[in-house]
Design a protein around this motif. Structure first.
Motif, PDB file in Angstrom:
ATOM      1  N   PHE A  44       0.836  -1.188  -0.100  1.00 14.76           N
ATOM      2  CA  PHE A  44       0.189  -0.085  -0.221  1.00 14.76           C
ATOM      3  C   PHE A  44       0.885   1.284   0.196  1.00 14.76           C
ATOM      4  N   CYS A  45       1.596   1.515  -1.489  1.00 11.29           N
ATOM      5  CA  CYS A  45       2.328   2.193  -1.207  1.00 11.29           C
ATOM      6  C   CYS A  45       1.932   4.019  -0.827  1.00 11.29           C
ATOM      7  N   SER A  46       3.577   4.099  -0.454  1.00 15.34           N
ATOM      8  CA  SER A  46       3.473   6.100  -1.004  1.00 15.34           C
ATOM      9  C   SER A  46       4.209   6.165  -1.809  1.00 15.34           C
ATOM     10  N   GLY A  47       3.901   7.366  -2.955  1.00 12.23           N
ATOM     11  CA  GLY A  47       5.377   7.646  -3.620  1.00 12.23           C
ATOM     12  C   GLY A  47       6.320   7.886  -3.216  1.00 12.23           C
ATOM     13  N   TYR A  53       6.862   3.198  -3.497  1.00 14.90           N
ATOM     14  CA  TYR A  53       7.040   3.100  -5.083  1.00 14.90           C
ATOM     15  C   TYR A  53       7.686   3.428  -6.159  1.00 14.90           C
ATOM     16  N   PHE A  54       7.974   4.813  -6.052  1.00 18.77           N
ATOM     17  CA  PHE A  54       8.665   5.839  -6.825  1.00 18.77           C
ATOM     18  C   PHE A  54      10.303   5.145  -6.716  1.00 18.77           C
ATOM     19  N   VAL A  55      10.729   5.687  -5.406  1.00 18.86           N
ATOM     20  CA  VAL A  55      12.378   5.764  -5.326  1.00 18.86           C
ATOM     21  C   VAL A  55      12.976   4.576  -5.023  1.00 18.86           C
ATOM     22  N   ALA A 113       0.804  17.538 -13.036  1.00 16.41           N
ATOM     23  CA  ALA A 113       1.342  17.136 -14.159  1.00 16.41           C
ATOM     24  C   ALA A 113       3.208  16.131 -13.395  1.00 16.41           C
ATOM     25  N   GLY A 114       3.127  16.273 -11.917  1.00 15.42           N
ATOM     26  CA  GLY A 114       4.603  15.246 -11.723  1.00 15.42           C
ATOM     27  C   GLY A 114       3.740  14.540 -11.238  1.00 15.42           C
ATOM     28  N   LYS A 115       2.441  14.228 -10.982  1.00 15.70           N
ATOM     29  CA  LYS A 115       1.487  13.035  -9.865  1.00 15.70           C
ATOM     30  C   LYS A 115       1.211  11.564 -11.732  1.00 15.70           C
ATOM     31  N   THR A 116       0.726  12.534 -12.513  1.00 13.67           N
ATOM     32  CA  THR A 116       0.187  12.085 -13.807  1.00 13.67           C
ATOM     33  C   THR A 116       1.726  11.773 -14.720  1.00 13.67           C
ATOM     34  N   PHE A 137       4.582  12.450  -1.654  1.00 14.67           N
ATOM     35  CA  PHE A 137       6.862  12.697  -2.093  1.00 14.67           C
ATOM     36  C   PHE A 137       7.060  12.595  -3.713  1.00 14.67           C
ATOM     37  N   GLN A 138       6.180  13.704  -3.927  1.00 14.40           N
ATOM     38  CA  GLN A 138       6.187  14.679  -5.498  1.00 14.40           C
ATOM     39  C   GLN A 138       6.636  16.173  -5.541  1.00 14.40           C
TER      40      GLN A 138
END
Length: 320
Positions: free
Chosen positions: A142-145, A148-150, A174-177, A168-169
């Motif tokens: 159940f990931c945060s940004g 998952y992404f870093v 625009a960054g989320k997408t 966390f972006q």
């Protein structure tokens, strides 16, 4: 929320930017009937072993922010949620997420309940005057940004997440997408994957000798590492504009993580391994600022574009 609970519904609630990637019902059912609140977390490291997909260990994870971007409620917590609503009305300038936790912490959090051993076996604990059983959902699925992404925690563990929250972006909507596109979790219209104007892709030169051993980086090395990539990226933007093509961004490598507050290269409490590779593009480019005056889909594609199964077969593979 109150209307759902009053109707006897046990809802799973998410923010609009929290992507549901698979059905959580079987996972939630493992903790019923005892669990009344299961909530995601901004905790930045897993408290369990890699092969353990259970709830986070509450004594180690409960102190971090509980993120109501994804949470489960039993209808039996209606009085507690009514109290939460009252607190939100009384304190309109305070964040509802913080008030959610503040209400559940009333009377303290109780991790050991000898009279109810099944709670401790399931890593549930009591809050709200010992009347509500709570669990912290695992940060690896159940990931945060960040996880998952870093940190790429589910990818490292070889597991499929239940949700990905684009927190966390650093570039707004625009960054989320773009993060979701990087993760191949966002589905665009068909012509996005076969743009008629054509594409430009290049393989950047990464100054890997600047990457320090044992996962350590200093500020100068980080700057030189990233600046060298940005110089190449700027040239690629100019060339793509001259050719009238869309630029496929390269996977960036960042020597240090990014955060809103001072840090020593990695976020406090995280398990981030340096360098961050691949590094989300919003760590180094202001996509939100660009999007105010430019249509980003007319200019760029994410680094994973050529690996995306949605991309047209007519598009040639990436250079190696």
């Amino acid at each position: 929320i109150l209307r759902l609970l009053q109707a006897g519904v046990d809802p799973v609630l998410t923010d609009a930017d929290a992507l549901i990637t698979r059905d959580p019902s079987p996972y939630i059912a493992r903790y019923l009937p005892e669990a009344q609140v299961l909530v995601s977390s901004d905790h930045l490291s897993s408290t369990t072993a890699p092969n353990d997909d259970g709830l986070e260990i509450p004594e180690r994870a409960a102190w971090s922010a509980w993120n109501i971007g994804y949470f489960y409620l039993s209808h039996t917590v209606l009085p507690t949620m009514q109290h939460w609503q009252e607190m939100c009305v009384q304190h309109p300038t305070l964040w509802d997420q913080n008030l959610f936790k503040d209400v559940l912490k009333i009377g303290g959090l109780h991790y050991k309940t000898p009279s109810r051993p099944e709670l401790q076996r399931k890593r549930l604990f009591l809050g709200y005057n010992k009347t509500v059983a709570i669990g912290i959902l695992p940060v690896s699925t159940f990931c945060s940004g960040h996880t998952y992404f870093v940190q790429r925690m589910p990818q490292q563990r070889g597991v499929e997440p239940y949700s990905v929250h684009t927190t966390f972006q650093y570039s707004g909507a625009a960054g989320k997408t773009h993060r979701l596109r990087e993760g191949m979790l966002w589905e665009d219209e068909g012509d996005y994957y076969d743009p008629p104007r054509g594409l430009l892709v290049y393989k950047p030169t990464i100054l890997r000798h600047l990457i320090q051993p044992a996962g350590k980086m200093d500020l100068k090395s980080h700057f030189d590492l990233v600046n060298g990539q940005l110089v190449q990226l700027r040239s690629a933007f100019l060339l793509a504009a001259r050719l009238g093509r869309i630029l496929i961004l390269p996977p960036m490598v960042c020597g240090l993580d990014r955060y809103w507050a001072p840090h020593n290269g990695t976020l406090p409490g995280s398990d981030t391994k340096l360098p961050v590779d691949p590094c989300p593009i919003d760590h180094v480019i202001d996509l939100e600022g660009m999007s105010r005056t430019l249509n980003l889909t007319d200019m760029i594609r994410e680094y994973s574009f050529l690996s995306n199964p949605r991309t047209s077969a007519k598009v040639p593979p990436a250079p190696t």
